[in-house]
Design a protein around this motif. Structure first.
Motif, short mmCIF file in Angstrom:
data_model
loop_
_atom_site.label_atom_id
_atom_site.label_comp_id
_atom_site.label_asym_id
_atom_site.label_seq_id
_atom_site.Cartn_x
_atom_site.Cartn_y
_atom_site.Cartn_z
N ARG A 44 -24.69 -5.77 22.05
CA ARG A 44 -26.08 -5.39 22.29
C ARG A 44 -27.00 -6.38 21.58
O ARG A 44 -26.59 -7.06 20.62
CB ARG A 44 -26.37 -4.00 21.74
N ARG A 45 -28.25 -6.42 22.03
CA ARG A 45 -29.26 -7.24 21.37
C ARG A 45 -29.27 -6.91 19.88
O ARG A 45 -29.21 -5.73 19.50
CB ARG A 45 -30.63 -6.96 21.98
N ASN A 46 -29.33 -7.96 19.05
CA ASN A 46 -29.37 -7.82 17.59
C ASN A 46 -28.05 -7.40 16.95
O ASN A 46 -27.98 -7.25 15.72
CB ASN A 46 -30.47 -6.84 17.14
N ALA A 47 -27.02 -7.18 17.74
CA ALA A 47 -25.73 -6.82 17.15
C ALA A 47 -25.13 -8.01 16.42
O ALA A 47 -25.27 -9.16 16.86
CB ALA A 47 -24.78 -6.34 18.25
N GLU A 48 -24.46 -7.74 15.31
CA GLU A 48 -23.81 -8.82 14.57
C GLU A 48 -22.48 -9.15 15.24
O GLU A 48 -21.67 -8.25 15.48
CB GLU A 48 -23.58 -8.40 13.12
N ILE A 49 -22.27 -10.40 15.51
CA ILE A 49 -21.00 -10.83 16.11
C ILE A 49 -20.00 -11.12 15.01
O ILE A 49 -18.85 -10.70 15.06
CB ILE A 49 -21.22 -12.05 17.03
N TYR A 50 -20.45 -11.84 13.99
CA TYR A 50 -19.67 -11.93 12.76
C TYR A 50 -20.60 -12.24 11.60
O TYR A 50 -21.74 -12.65 11.82
CB TYR A 50 -18.54 -12.97 12.86
N GLY A 51 -20.10 -12.00 10.40
CA GLY A 51 -20.95 -12.19 9.23
C GLY A 51 -20.46 -13.35 8.39
O GLY A 51 -19.28 -13.68 8.39
N GLU A 52 -21.39 -13.97 7.69
CA GLU A 52 -21.06 -15.06 6.78
C GLU A 52 -20.02 -14.56 5.77
O GLU A 52 -20.16 -13.47 5.21
CB GLU A 52 -22.35 -15.49 6.05
N GLY A 53 -19.01 -15.36 5.55
CA GLY A 53 -18.01 -15.00 4.57
C GLY A 53 -16.84 -14.22 5.14
O GLY A 53 -15.78 -14.16 4.53
N GLU A 54 -17.02 -13.62 6.31
CA GLU A 54 -15.91 -12.91 6.93
C GLU A 54 -14.83 -13.90 7.35
O GLU A 54 -15.12 -15.05 7.63
CB GLU A 54 -16.38 -12.15 8.18
N PRO A 55 -13.58 -13.44 7.41
CA PRO A 55 -12.52 -14.34 7.86
C PRO A 55 -12.77 -14.82 9.28
O PRO A 55 -13.16 -14.05 10.15
CB PRO A 55 -11.26 -13.47 7.79
N ALA A 56 -12.59 -16.11 9.49
CA ALA A 56 -12.87 -16.72 10.79
C ALA A 56 -11.61 -16.65 11.65
O ALA A 56 -11.02 -17.66 12.01
CB ALA A 56 -13.33 -18.16 10.60
N ASP A 57 -11.19 -15.44 11.98
CA ASP A 57 -9.94 -15.25 12.71
C ASP A 57 -10.11 -15.42 14.21
O ASP A 57 -9.13 -15.52 14.93
CB ASP A 57 -9.39 -13.85 12.44
N TYR A 58 -11.36 -15.42 14.65
CA TYR A 58 -11.61 -15.50 16.09
C TYR A 58 -12.60 -16.60 16.39
O TYR A 58 -13.40 -16.97 15.55
CB TYR A 58 -12.18 -14.17 16.60
N LEU A 59 -12.56 -17.09 17.59
CA LEU A 59 -13.66 -17.90 18.05
C LEU A 59 -14.14 -17.37 19.38
O LEU A 59 -13.50 -16.52 19.99
CB LEU A 59 -13.31 -19.37 18.08
N TYR A 60 -15.31 -17.82 19.77
CA TYR A 60 -16.08 -17.12 20.77
C TYR A 60 -16.59 -18.08 21.83
O TYR A 60 -17.03 -19.18 21.52
CB TYR A 60 -17.28 -16.44 20.09
N LYS A 61 -16.50 -17.62 23.07
CA LYS A 61 -17.12 -18.39 24.14
C LYS A 61 -18.14 -17.50 24.84
O LYS A 61 -17.81 -16.40 25.32
CB LYS A 61 -16.07 -18.87 25.14
N VAL A 105 -28.76 -12.53 20.41
CA VAL A 105 -30.21 -12.61 20.58
C VAL A 105 -30.63 -11.72 21.75
O VAL A 105 -31.66 -11.06 21.73
CB VAL A 105 -30.63 -14.07 20.85
N SER A 106 -29.82 -11.74 22.79
CA SER A 106 -30.01 -10.83 23.91
C SER A 106 -28.64 -10.18 24.16
O SER A 106 -27.64 -10.62 23.61
CB SER A 106 -30.47 -11.59 25.15
N ARG A 107 -28.62 -9.14 24.98
CA ARG A 107 -27.34 -8.53 25.34
C ARG A 107 -26.44 -9.63 25.86
O ARG A 107 -26.84 -10.42 26.71
CB ARG A 107 -27.60 -7.49 26.42
N CYS A 108 -25.22 -9.71 25.33
CA CYS A 108 -24.38 -10.80 25.81
C CYS A 108 -22.91 -10.44 25.91
O CYS A 108 -22.43 -9.52 25.26
CB CYS A 108 -24.59 -12.08 25.00
N ASN A 109 -22.26 -11.17 26.75
CA ASN A 109 -20.86 -10.98 27.04
C ASN A 109 -20.11 -12.19 26.48
O ASN A 109 -20.39 -13.32 26.84
CB ASN A 109 -20.67 -10.90 28.57
N VAL A 110 -19.18 -11.90 25.59
CA VAL A 110 -18.53 -12.97 24.84
C VAL A 110 -17.02 -12.88 25.00
O VAL A 110 -16.45 -11.80 24.88
CB VAL A 110 -18.91 -12.86 23.34
N LEU A 111 -16.42 -14.00 25.26
CA LEU A 111 -14.96 -14.08 25.30
C LEU A 111 -14.47 -14.36 23.89
O LEU A 111 -14.90 -15.32 23.25
CB LEU A 111 -14.51 -15.19 26.24
N VAL A 112 -13.57 -13.51 23.41
CA VAL A 112 -13.09 -13.62 22.03
C VAL A 112 -11.65 -14.11 22.05
O VAL A 112 -10.82 -13.56 22.78
CB VAL A 112 -13.17 -12.26 21.31
#
Lengths: 229, 229
Positions: A44-61, A105-112
């Motif tokens: 959703r808009r404004n949702a956190e996808i990941y936070g600074e310091g969190e383990p970078a176990d995933y990447l996103y397209k 920033v806007s509602r978005c669809n992300v491949l993880v």
DNA sequence: CGACCATTTGATATGGATCAAGCGATGTGG
DNA sequence: CCACATCGCTTGATCCATATCAAATGGTCG
């Protein structure tokens, strides 16, 4: 939607090696993932996808929508590192932890994609390793260009931002601007007021037209390019 | 010195796979290289290591001395992208051309590696591919940190620069500063005058001591850290 | 309709740039 | 070895772009 064959990770062009046994399992820290093994997530808009310091176990397209990466400084200021539009890959980091946060920033669809899976694949298939390198190199160049932006005048920064968005959106001369003025300001290292003033100033000059809050039409690209130099 | 076994490319630690058949031939565009197949080159102070737009056929590991990468903007201003100290690898680019120029800040000894050789090796050996990724990721993080610098106050930028140099030199509290004030200014996005003023101001505050032009002693690191936040 | 939040606009303050001059180290030729 | 030129650095005075503080406007959503 319980599994996702390997060839769904397309970086520049879709890859042609099918490796259906390889699944991308999603960690439970990802919102809306639950027990699913799927790879495409809606934020959703404004949702956190990941936070600074969190383990970078995933990447996103990014499949649809817009996200941004940012960092909050100790004094409360926020620096936006970049905006990510459909097709962009983000979340690829040097170490094991994210050095920036990412937010929709806007509602978005992300491949993880699970990083370890990608690394394993990269170890087996040279083309994938090279593609990862290319993605990283691309990101490096983008950040370098951003650095160059931050030493210019307000007018130059805003003009460059508009041209960058136009180039990446490429829907003719009308830019959709999903991010707020504050987001733009934090990206350009300016205040909201300066961004706003500069936009109206560019409109007065006839370079752009502020159709609506989130839509800007480029009326005179060469003027913007001149300001951008 | 006509050939150079593969294990001379050490990124973090020296690598242990010998592949003596693999040579790094040097292009003739490199100064002092001539017909040699050697890999270690000396650059005089102010010598160009590579130029923006040139093909990025080689990458470089600093053995001794200091170099910097920079870009000249159309209005004549110069932005320094980074300084490279012994151990650093630079010249690794996204595309086929360098997006920045590189110049020796002091006389330096640089190990030159043909990119195609490295890519070929990376294709065969996973560890090398991963090391390249790590180098690039490191560089990405460095550039991101630099970006954060450029939105801060002059005092914060100079303090951060001093702490960065101290961390990388790590010869106690005395920093050797091989670059000119102008180089520092162009790195920090300030003018020489502001850099100079800020340094004397930091000296008055008791944070540093300007022993000589090219030597600065840190007297109060916690004060610098506080300014740096 | 009314409240809220984002955005724009206005007035003023200020940090760093710019212009200008002085100073000190380094190097050169007599 | 010294006089002098040069260049890099520092210091001073002033200006200006952008930040800051403040208020008005307008769009959005209940």
């Amino acid at each position: 939607m319980l599994s996702q064959p390997i060839n769904h990770i397309s970086f520049n062009q879709p890859m042609n090696h099918t490796d259906a046994a390889q699944l991308y399992s999603l960690g439970q820290h990802l919102p809306e993932a639950g027990e699913l093994m799927g790879a495409s997530i809606i934020f959703r808009r404004n949702a956190e996808i990941y936070g600074e310091g969190e383990p970078a176990d995933y990447l996103y397209k990014m499949l649809s929508g817009t996200a941004m990466t940012y960092k909050i400084l100790s004094d409360g200021r926020r620096q936006v590192g970049g905006f990510h539009l459909p097709g962009d890959i983000f979340g690829l980091e040097a170490g094991d932890a994210h050095s920036l946060s990412a937010e929709a920033v806007s509602r978005c669809n992300v491949l993880v994609v699970k990083r370890s899976a990608l690394v394993a694949m990269a170890g087996r298939q040279q083309e994938i390793a090279l593609e990862v390198l290319q993605v990283m190199g691309h990101e490096l160049r983008r950040v370098q260009t951003h650095t160059l932006l931050l030493i210019r005048s307000a007018q130059e920064r805003v003009a460059a931002f508009l041209l960058e968005m136009a180039e990446r959106n490429s829907t003719g001369d009308v830019i959709e601007v999903p991010m707020s003025r504050q987001d733009i300001a934090d990206y350009l290292g300016l205040t909201v007021e300066t961004v706003s003033r500069t936009l109206t100033q560019l409109e007065i000059l006839g370079a752009i037209e502020l159709s609506s809050r989130r839509r800007i039409a480029l009326r005179n690209r060469s003027m913007l390019h001149r300001l951008n130099c």
